[in-house]
Design a protein around this motif. Structure first.
Motif, PDB file in Angstrom:
ATOM      1  N   VAL A 139      -0.041 -11.252 -11.999  1.00 53.44           N
ATOM      2  CA  VAL A 139      -0.794 -11.104 -13.246  1.00 53.44           C
ATOM      3  C   VAL A 139      -1.948 -10.140 -12.978  1.00 53.44           C
ATOM      4  CG1 VAL A 139      -2.101 -12.298 -15.043  1.00 53.44           C
ATOM      5  CG2 VAL A 139      -0.147 -13.429 -13.937  1.00 53.44           C
ATOM      6  N   LYS A 140      -1.954  -9.038 -13.747  1.00 55.27           N
ATOM      7  CA  LYS A 140      -2.943  -7.986 -13.491  1.00 55.27           C
ATOM      8  C   LYS A 140      -3.839  -7.804 -14.696  1.00 55.27           C
ATOM      9  CE  LYS A 140       0.230  -5.093 -10.909  1.00 55.27           C
ATOM     10  NZ  LYS A 140       0.729  -3.718 -10.858  1.00 55.27           N
ATOM     11  N   PHE A 141      -5.125  -7.710 -14.435  1.00 53.56           N
ATOM     12  CA  PHE A 141      -6.081  -7.480 -15.509  1.00 53.56           C
ATOM     13  C   PHE A 141      -6.225  -5.981 -15.731  1.00 53.56           C
ATOM     14  CE2 PHE A 141      -7.262 -11.570 -13.615  1.00 53.56           C
ATOM     15  CZ  PHE A 141      -6.911 -12.358 -14.701  1.00 53.56           C
ATOM     16  N   GLY A 149      -9.046  -9.879  -8.761  1.00 50.77           N
ATOM     17  CA  GLY A 149      -8.697 -10.966  -9.678  1.00 50.77           C
ATOM     18  C   GLY A 149      -7.206 -11.154  -9.916  1.00 50.77           C
ATOM     19  N   TYR A 150      -6.350 -10.219  -9.471  1.00 53.63           N
ATOM     20  CA  TYR A 150      -4.907 -10.392  -9.677  1.00 53.63           C
ATOM     21  C   TYR A 150      -4.486 -11.727  -9.069  1.00 53.63           C
ATOM     22  CZ  TYR A 150      -4.400  -5.329 -10.526  1.00 53.63           C
ATOM     23  OH  TYR A 150      -4.483  -4.058 -11.014  1.00 53.63           O
ATOM     24  N   PHE A 151      -3.520 -12.381  -9.691  1.00 50.52           N
ATOM     25  CA  PHE A 151      -2.996 -13.592  -9.053  1.00 50.52           C
ATOM     26  C   PHE A 151      -1.482 -13.692  -9.228  1.00 50.52           C
ATOM     27  CE2 PHE A 151      -4.279 -15.008 -13.324  1.00 50.52           C
ATOM     28  CZ  PHE A 151      -3.146 -15.692 -13.761  1.00 50.52           C
ATOM     29  N   ILE A 174       1.817  -9.380 -17.324  1.00 48.71           N
ATOM     30  CA  ILE A 174       2.539 -10.284 -16.411  1.00 48.71           C
ATOM     31  C   ILE A 174       3.768  -9.527 -15.920  1.00 48.71           C
ATOM     32  CG2 ILE A 174       3.666 -12.528 -16.184  1.00 48.71           C
ATOM     33  CD1 ILE A 174       2.163 -13.423 -18.725  1.00 48.71           C
ATOM     34  N   GLN A 175       3.749  -9.185 -14.637  1.00 49.21           N
ATOM     35  CA  GLN A 175       4.808  -8.342 -14.071  1.00 49.21           C
ATOM     36  C   GLN A 175       5.607  -9.120 -13.043  1.00 49.21           C
ATOM     37  OE1 GLN A 175       3.395  -4.875 -11.898  1.00 49.21           O
ATOM     38  NE2 GLN A 175       3.157  -3.736 -13.800  1.00 49.21           N
ATOM     39  N   GLU A 176       6.883  -8.861 -13.002  1.00 49.06           N
ATOM     40  CA  GLU A 176       7.723  -9.400 -11.929  1.00 49.06           C
ATOM     41  C   GLU A 176       7.089  -9.037 -10.582  1.00 49.06           C
ATOM     42  OE1 GLU A 176      11.224  -6.999 -11.922  1.00 49.06           O
ATOM     43  OE2 GLU A 176      12.007  -7.883 -10.086  1.00 49.06           O
ATOM     44  N   TYR A 177       7.023  -9.991  -9.647  1.00 53.37           N
ATOM     45  CA  TYR A 177       6.501  -9.675  -8.318  1.00 53.37           C
ATOM     46  C   TYR A 177       7.654  -9.104  -7.495  1.00 53.37           C
ATOM     47  CZ  TYR A 177       4.166  -9.840  -3.882  1.00 53.37           C
ATOM     48  OH  TYR A 177       3.607  -9.458  -2.691  1.00 53.37           O
ATOM     49  N   VAL A 178       7.538  -7.852  -7.111  1.00 59.31           N
ATOM     50  CA  VAL A 178       8.619  -7.175  -6.398  1.00 59.31           C
ATOM     51  C   VAL A 178       8.392  -7.330  -4.893  1.00 59.31           C
ATOM     52  CG1 VAL A 178       9.842  -4.992  -6.087  1.00 59.31           C
ATOM     53  CG2 VAL A 178       8.783  -5.516  -8.291  1.00 59.31           C
ATOM     54  N   VAL A 179       9.420  -7.803  -4.183  1.00 55.65           N
ATOM     55  CA  VAL A 179       9.285  -8.014  -2.743  1.00 55.65           C
ATOM     56  C   VAL A 179       9.773  -6.773  -2.001  1.00 55.65           C
ATOM     57  CG1 VAL A 179       9.949  -9.473  -0.789  1.00 55.65           C
ATOM     58  CG2 VAL A 179       9.599 -10.486  -3.053  1.00 55.65           C
ATOM     59  N   ILE A 183       4.174   1.424  -1.486  1.00 63.59           N
ATOM     60  CA  ILE A 183       4.071   2.840  -1.099  1.00 63.59           C
ATOM     61  C   ILE A 183       3.478   3.623  -2.259  1.00 63.59           C
ATOM     62  CG2 ILE A 183       5.420   4.953  -0.686  1.00 63.59           C
ATOM     63  CD1 ILE A 183       6.783   3.753   1.424  1.00 63.59           C
ATOM     64  N   TYR A 184       2.572   4.519  -1.927  1.00 61.66           N
ATOM     65  CA  TYR A 184       1.954   5.383  -2.931  1.00 61.66           C
ATOM     66  C   TYR A 184       2.333   6.814  -2.572  1.00 61.66           C
ATOM     67  CZ  TYR A 184      -0.595   1.217  -4.320  1.00 61.66           C
ATOM     68  OH  TYR A 184      -0.896  -0.040  -4.780  1.00 61.66           O
ATOM     69  N   VAL A 185       3.023   7.477  -3.497  1.00 64.69           N
ATOM     70  CA  VAL A 185       3.551   8.820  -3.217  1.00 64.69           C
ATOM     71  C   VAL A 185       2.626   9.842  -3.880  1.00 64.69           C
ATOM     72  CG1 VAL A 185       5.627  10.243  -3.258  1.00 64.69           C
ATOM     73  CG2 VAL A 185       5.836   7.761  -3.551  1.00 64.69           C
ATOM     74  N   TYR A 205      -4.961  -1.034   1.910  1.00 66.98           N
ATOM     75  CA  TYR A 205      -5.413  -2.131   2.763  1.00 66.98           C
ATOM     76  C   TYR A 205      -6.146  -3.097   1.850  1.00 66.98           C
ATOM     77  CZ  TYR A 205      -6.979  -4.045   7.270  1.00 66.98           C
ATOM     78  OH  TYR A 205      -7.187  -4.833   8.364  1.00 66.98           O
ATOM     79  N   GLU A 206      -5.499  -4.225   1.559  1.00 69.13           N
ATOM     80  CA  GLU A 206      -5.985  -5.103   0.506  1.00 69.13           C
ATOM     81  C   GLU A 206      -6.406  -6.460   1.040  1.00 69.13           C
ATOM     82  OE1 GLU A 206      -3.117  -3.067  -2.882  1.00 69.13           O
ATOM     83  OE2 GLU A 206      -2.413  -4.784  -1.749  1.00 69.13           O
ATOM     84  N   SER A 207      -7.533  -6.931   0.532  1.00 65.04           N
ATOM     85  CA  SER A 207      -8.050  -8.228   0.970  1.00 65.04           C
ATOM     86  C   SER A 207      -7.736  -9.268  -0.115  1.00 65.04           C
ATOM     87  CB  SER A 207      -9.569  -8.119   1.159  1.00 65.04           C
ATOM     88  OG  SER A 207     -10.062  -9.309   1.655  1.00 65.04           O
TER      89      SER A 207
END
Ligand code: AMP
Length: 337
Positions: A139-141, A149-151, A174-179, A183-185, A205-207
């Motif tokens: 879930v992205k704001f 805040g994403y969860f 509300i997006q499908e969580y892709v496993v 990658i950022y092109v 690099y995400e905390s």
């Protein structure tokens, strides 16, 4: 050296250091618009010939006349769009690198989805209502706030439990969580030579998402640790060489589709942001139609720009080169918008 009649300006945040360094390397004079409280890096690293201090980036319009007087071209980046907002940017009179028309497509989720799916880019499934959640979702704001805040949620019940902790947030997707692996092109498309370039790749690099694996699953549960995606930095990356034809192809399709939907289409730097799944397909959750901060590790060029240029070529410098070539060919209008 050719006398360059224009100055390059940007606001002091995001990728400003790289943009200004690149502009200086191409022979431009540079201006950095800084918030007083954040001016130090722009004094420590001498990439700005002039620093204009403002109390807040919201005051940008007050200094617009100054920039016009100095013949400046403003280079937009992610923070520029965040602080000024699409509507204000559209009204700017100062020269602006890149097309403003694409801003609407980029900021409107529906339009972005139409653009990318028409370009045959795979995107994550979107759940319109929480009741429809049947698989893990993220879930992205709204707004570029670096993933704050994403969860994650696995069911409508879990969604409602977690959204209750964000009572002020009304605008979310509300997006499908892709496993797979993120990658950022980084691409660059120049209208002057009608050519697409791959500038590089990064991962974020995400905390705490990038260190949660250091805690055993059992401990994560007992300590009730929730995954979060607050961006802290960017990590350089190279991809399997055999994947390059694929990345070039999808980049070309995105440019071609943008030209079809809103002439003159997208140009300059842009980035496809997604997850590569184990079938080696990029599921794109976002497109940035400008320079991204993931190009910052490559101030001195990337492993890819090194193959094409005999000099250090960052994305910031590539922008300045585009402007310089447009000036030399008397086609400045082709890079402004
Ligand atoms: P964003 O703010 O959209 O760039 O997303 C921030 C981070 O959330 C990304 O770098 C990914 O780690 C993660 N992420 C975003 N969307 C998805 C998705 N649909 N599936 C899996 N992870 C995602």
């Amino acid at each position: 050296m050719l006398h360059l009649p224009k100055r390059i300006a940007t606001i002091g945040s995001h990728s400003a250091l790289q943009i200004l360094k690149g502009a200086k390397d191409e022979g431009f004079e540079t201006i950095c618009i800084c918030e007083k409280k954040r001016v130090k890096p722009y004094k420590m690293f001498p990439v700005a010939d002039e620093i204009i201090e403002v109390d807040s980036f919201k005051d940008f319009l007050k200094i617009e006349k100054e920039l016009i007087k100095r013949d400046a071209i403003v280079i937009p980046h992610g923070s520029f769009v965040e602080y000024l907002g699409v509507e204000k940017i559209k009204k700017l009179k100062v020269d602006h690198y890149g097309t403003k028309k694409i801003l609407d497509w980029e900021s409107d989720r529906g339009k972005q989805q139409k653009w990318l799916t028409s370009a045959k880019i795979k995107m994550p499934q979107i759940f319109k209502r929480p009741e429809e959640i049947t698989k893990p979702v993220i879930v992205k704001f709204h707004g570029a706030r670096g993933g704050r805040g994403y969860f994650l949620a696995n069911s409508p019940e879990e969604f409602y439990k977690k959204i209750a902790q964000h009572p002020c947030e009304r605008d979310y997707v509300i997006q499908e969580y892709v496993v797979g692996v993120p990658i950022y092109v980084h691409y660059f498309y120049s209208r002057l030579n009608d050519e697409l370039e791959i500038m590089g790749f990064d991962k974020r690099y995400e905390s705490n998402a990038d260190s949660i694996g250091r805690v055993a699953a059992a401990d994560q549960i007992t300590a009730n640790i929730q995954t979060s995606y607050t961006i802290v930095g960017n990590i350089p990356l190279v991809v399997r060489e055999s994947m390059l034809p694929y990345f070039i192809k999808i980049g070309e399709r995105v440019v071609a589709e943008s030209q079809r939907m809103e002439a003159p289409g997208l140009f300059g730097p842009f980035c496809l942001e997604g997850i590569v799944t184990q079938d080696l397909i990029l599921t794109v959750f976002e497109i940035s139609a400008r320079i991204v901060a993931g190009t910052n590790p490559y101030t001195n060029g990337s492993p890819y720009t090194c193959l094409r240029y005999n000099e250090p070529m960052s994305t910031g410098r590539r922008i300045a080169r585009d402007i310089k070539q447009a000036i030399e060919r008397n086609q400045l209008e082709k890079v402004l918008g």
